[in-house]
Design an enzyme around this catalytic site. Structure first.
Site, PDB file in Angstrom:
ATOM      1  N   ASP A 120       0.819  -1.207   0.000  1.00 16.19           N
ATOM      2  CA  ASP A 120       0.000   0.000   0.000  1.00 16.19           C
ATOM      3  C   ASP A 120       0.855   1.260   0.000  1.00 16.19           C
ATOM      4  O   ASP A 120       0.492   2.270  -0.610  1.00 16.19           O
ATOM      5  CB  ASP A 120      -0.928   0.005   1.221  1.00 16.19           C
ATOM      6  CG  ASP A 120      -2.163  -0.862   0.997  1.00 16.19           C
ATOM      7  OD1 ASP A 120      -2.269  -1.481  -0.075  1.00 16.19           O
ATOM      8  OD2 ASP A 120      -3.016  -0.919   1.901  1.00 16.19           O
ATOM      9  N   CYS A 162       1.653  -8.467   5.817  1.00 10.88           N
ATOM     10  CA  CYS A 162       1.307  -7.074   5.551  1.00 10.88           C
ATOM     11  C   CYS A 162      -0.155  -6.807   5.246  1.00 10.88           C
ATOM     12  O   CYS A 162      -1.002  -7.678   5.333  1.00 10.88           O
ATOM     13  CB  CYS A 162       2.214  -6.525   4.457  1.00 10.88           C
ATOM     14  SG  CYS A 162       3.814  -6.000   5.126  1.00 10.88           S
ATOM     15  N   ASP A 163      -0.419  -5.561   4.849  1.00 12.98           N
ATOM     16  CA  ASP A 163      -1.743  -4.946   4.862  1.00 12.98           C
ATOM     17  C   ASP A 163      -2.850  -5.757   4.210  1.00 12.98           C
ATOM     18  O   ASP A 163      -3.962  -5.786   4.704  1.00 12.98           O
ATOM     19  CB  ASP A 163      -1.684  -3.581   4.173  1.00 12.98           C
ATOM     20  CG  ASP A 163      -0.879  -2.570   4.954  1.00 12.98           C
ATOM     21  OD1 ASP A 163      -0.031  -2.983   5.757  1.00 12.98           O
ATOM     22  OD2 ASP A 163      -1.078  -1.365   4.757  1.00 12.98           O
ATOM     23  N   LYS A 164      -2.592  -6.352   3.063  1.00 14.19           N
ATOM     24  CA  LYS A 164      -3.637  -7.104   2.374  1.00 14.19           C
ATOM     25  C   LYS A 164      -3.310  -8.591   2.307  1.00 14.19           C
ATOM     26  O   LYS A 164      -4.208  -9.427   2.335  1.00 14.19           O
ATOM     27  CB  LYS A 164      -3.838  -6.545   0.951  1.00 14.19           C
ATOM     28  CG  LYS A 164      -4.268  -5.086   0.927  1.00 14.19           C
ATOM     29  CD  LYS A 164      -5.524  -4.829   1.721  1.00 14.19           C
ATOM     30  CE  LYS A 164      -5.861  -3.360   1.808  1.00 14.19           C
ATOM     31  NZ  LYS A 164      -4.807  -2.546   2.455  1.00 14.19           N
ATOM     32  N   GLU A 511      -6.856   3.847  -0.352  1.00 10.64           N
ATOM     33  CA  GLU A 511      -6.336   4.325   0.928  1.00 10.64           C
ATOM     34  C   GLU A 511      -5.757   5.712   0.703  1.00 10.64           C
ATOM     35  O   GLU A 511      -4.955   5.915  -0.211  1.00 10.64           O
ATOM     36  CB  GLU A 511      -5.259   3.358   1.415  1.00 10.64           C
ATOM     37  CG  GLU A 511      -4.705   3.654   2.783  1.00 10.64           C
ATOM     38  CD  GLU A 511      -3.670   2.613   3.175  1.00 10.64           C
ATOM     39  OE1 GLU A 511      -4.066   1.512   3.585  1.00 10.64           O
ATOM     40  OE2 GLU A 511      -2.468   2.903   3.051  1.00 10.64           O
ATOM     41  N   SER A 537      -4.867   4.712   5.804  1.00  7.66           N
ATOM     42  CA  SER A 537      -3.754   3.916   6.299  1.00  7.66           C
ATOM     43  C   SER A 537      -3.874   3.761   7.799  1.00  7.66           C
ATOM     44  O   SER A 537      -4.399   4.633   8.499  1.00  7.66           O
ATOM     45  CB  SER A 537      -2.430   4.607   5.953  1.00  7.66           C
ATOM     46  OG  SER A 537      -1.368   4.056   6.701  1.00  7.66           O
TER      47      SER A 537
END
Length: 657
Positions: A120, A162-164, A511, A537
């Site tokens: 991201d 991580c994020d996804k 985001e 974020s």
């Protein structure tokens, strides 16, 4: 280039090409009964295993699937020969290797597959962000397909950071109801002793543009933020929060979230997790035994106690949906955030901005759980991947050598008191640590919205603990236009920025950290509020309200606001209640109820449309999640509902012919 310039090898040996070679020695460990009754795929699979070099005598052992989001490539010395998209997946292959070696050493047969993930941070402010959230659904689908394509599996391990990629992995594991599964959170990046953290360094552009830092300082800061090649960002953003959630669900070992990537204790998690998974297999403990409604609620409690990323409001409901459990609503989130004290002092909301590796040494998730257990806020009878209950795990943690040694090291080496990082409820209250998240409703957000109320600048909160901002709307139909307005100094103190069409149907629910970070860094930023149907974020702070539902392109009232409209924002940071309301124009003030009527009668903002760069893949994802419950349903694919809508549509089209 011409072929003659491409095929330039001078070694004649490359033309000594073989078309056959001796096959592997030995025989498959099969029985006549298998030859008569086993699926041909099982038998062919053993043939393939031997062809890849495995000992024929061992190819019929219990299969363990290891799936990770590993990316990049290194040489034998660990030097990069191909970069990953981010540090979060760059070292994960090391965990895969160590887990596989332990699986084999314990007499099982390891398989490794990979579904890598995006960053991201890398795609901020670009059309690449339009693929970020949709990737989660797609990756979970591919992960499930890979897992199911090993029909002989007896257990599944997921490794992600991580994020996804990590939410996708948890969704995939949650779907494996009848399999033993375990998660290894991929850890965090070491913070540079002479640099900024990964959140702050993402603002060097706006700080340079506004004269807040020199070119030299910006270039140096951008170079020094990552002190290890692997791990998620050092702040408690979506990556770190997802790791906390994975452990809180019981899917990951106690004290595994947020481990510093590359350190020996991080490597050891692979061995320990492999042993735990094989024990689950032996004891026939499955994902459905671990993921329960009580486990989901425990994860929500830890989210509140850590002050986690608002993106988990999208991911945890999706995990619950995949597990076949009750999906948390906005009211469930509000209830838990009202009941649970924030106990962890960590980037980005503090009060002291300790990086996540420090939180790990201070005790991480189980340390916070000890306090939460005393308060009666946890379901401690839930089963975990240790095969024991959360209560039993916490009893061990409280008196463990691991806890004592790590907390002592934090004191002696880093000079940090672990009790200042993970605080008692009394200590947190004394430091003014408020619960993190509020879920304002109102005529702009009838389905809900979210704000990190604990991260609103204290100087703009009234003495009674209420944030009040009434001001003129400045409406933008893209993040690009909004960030340009900030850089061109067209936004001033008192303005309320409205960013429309940035929900799933408009941009894939991008985001908007560019905006929130810019407002945090410019001098007047604390006097500006932001309302959007996009998401933020996990490191975002300030009076920034996201996830507004319904989104503008789904007919939500946020899409009917105009420049100059008066918007009233009220957030009680103590009671965790709030509202976002259109209250008229400078010449005609209205009550929120009257404002709702005016908005209902208005047309959508002129020219509002999906971003012209929105990929078809994301348009399809947006349509499917829209009929499945949308943002506050977790942006999931409800297959029954999708089929119902398609059938109704086909009938309506046929009737109109």
């Amino acid at each position: 280039m011409a072929l003659r310039d491409l095929y330039t090898a001078t070694d004649a040996g490359i033309y000594e090409v073989r078309t056959h070679a001796p096959g592997p020695a030995g025989s498959l460990p099969i029985t006549p009964e298998q030859l008569r009754g086993a699926p041909s795929g099982d038998l062919f699979g053993m043939t393939m295993n031997v062809g890849m070099g495995w000992n024929p005598a061992d190819v019929n052992k219990d299969a363990v699937m290891i799936i990770s989001t590993a990316g990049g490539a290194t040489d034998a010395d660990g030097n990069p020969i191909a970069l990953g998209l981010h540090t979060g997946h760059y070292q994960l292959a090391e965990l895969v290797n160590e887990a596989a070696q332990e699986v084999a050493a314990q007499g099982a047969l390891p398989y490794a597959t990979y579904v890598s993930d995006p960053c991201d941070g890398r795609s901020q402010g670009t059309a690449g962000m339009f693929d970020s959230l949709p990737y989660r659904n797609d990756a979970a689908i591919v992960m499930r397909r890979l897992i199911r394509s090993l029909p002989t599996r007896r257990a599944v391990m997921g490794i992600a950071s991580c994020d996804k990629g990590l939410p996708a992995m948890m969704i995939a594991l949650a779907s494996m109801h009848k399999d033993p599964t375990i998660l290894i959170p991929g850890g965090t990046t070491l913070r540079a002793s002479d640099g900024e953290d990964n959140g702050a360094v993402q603002t060097i552009g706006v700080r340079y543009a506004s004269g807040e830092m020199t070119f030299h300082d910006a270039a140096d800061a951008g170079c020094r933020a990552c002190a290890s090649p692997g791990g998620g960002c050092q702040f408690l953003g979506t990556a770190g929060t997802s790791q906390v959630i994975g452990e809180a669900l019981g899917l990951a070992l106690t004290h595994s979230a947020l481990a510093p990537s590359g350190e020996p204790i991080w490597h050891d998690l692979a061995r320990a997790s492999a042993d735990a998974l094989l024990d689950l297999k032996h004891r026939k403990i499955f994902t459905r035994d671990i993921l329960t409604d009580h486990a989901i609620e425990n994860a929500m409690v830890l989210h509140a106690a850590f002050g986690g990323s608002t993106n988990l409001l999208l991911h945890l409901p999706a995990i619950a949906f995949a597990a076949g459990l009750n999906v948390p609503t906005v009211y469930d989130w509000a209830r838990i955030n009202a009941d649970v004290p924030r106990l962890v002092s960590v980037l980005p909301v503090g009060p002291v901005d300790y990086p996540t590796p420090v939180v790990y040494l201070a005790g991480g998730v189980p340390e916070a759980m000890l306090y939460l257990r005393k308060l009666g806020l946890l379901h401690t009878d839930v089963l975990t991947v240790t095969g024991e209950t959360l209560d039993e795990n916490l009893d061990w943690w409280a008196s463990s050598e691991r806890r004592q040694v790590l907390r002592r090291r934090l004191r002696e080496v880093d000079g940090v008191d672990p009790d200042d990082v993970i605080l008692s409820p009394e200590g947190a209250k004394a430091k003014g640590m408020a619960s993190t998240i509020t879920f304002p409703l109102g005529n702009i957000a009838p389905e809900g919205s979210v704000v990190k109320s604990a991260a609103i600048d204290p100087s703009v909160i009234d003495p009674d603990g209420v944030f009040r901002h009434t001001g003129p709307a400045k409406v933008f139909t893209s993040e690009k236009a909004a960030i340009a307005a900030i850089k061109q100094q067209k936004i001033g103190a008192g303005d309320i920025m409205i960013v429309l069409g940035a929900g799933p149907l408009g941009t894939g629910m991008e985001e908007t950290y560019q905006l929130t970070s810019a407002l945090k860094k410019v001098p007047y930023g604390k006097h500006v509020s932001l309302i959007t149907d996009a998401r933020f974020s996990g490191v975002s702070t300030g009076a920034c309200f996201g996830h507004v539902g319904p989104e503008a392109l789904a007919g939500g009232p946020i899409g009917k606001l105009r420049d100059g409209d008066i918007v009233q924002i009220i957030v009680d940071t103590g009671k965790l209640t709030g509202s976002l309301d259109f209250v008229g124009t400078p010449d005609a003030r209205l009550s929120p109820e009257q404002g709702a009527e005016v908005l209902a009668a208005r047309d959508i903002y002129p020219g509002l449309a999906p971003d012209r760069d929105l990929p078809d893949d994301t348009r399809l994802w947006a349509a499917l999640q829209d009929v499945s419950g949308g943002t506050w349903g977790g942006c999931v694919y409800d297959v029954d509902r999708i089929i119902e809508v398609l059938d109704a549509g086909k009938k309506a089209l046929a009737a109109g012919e």
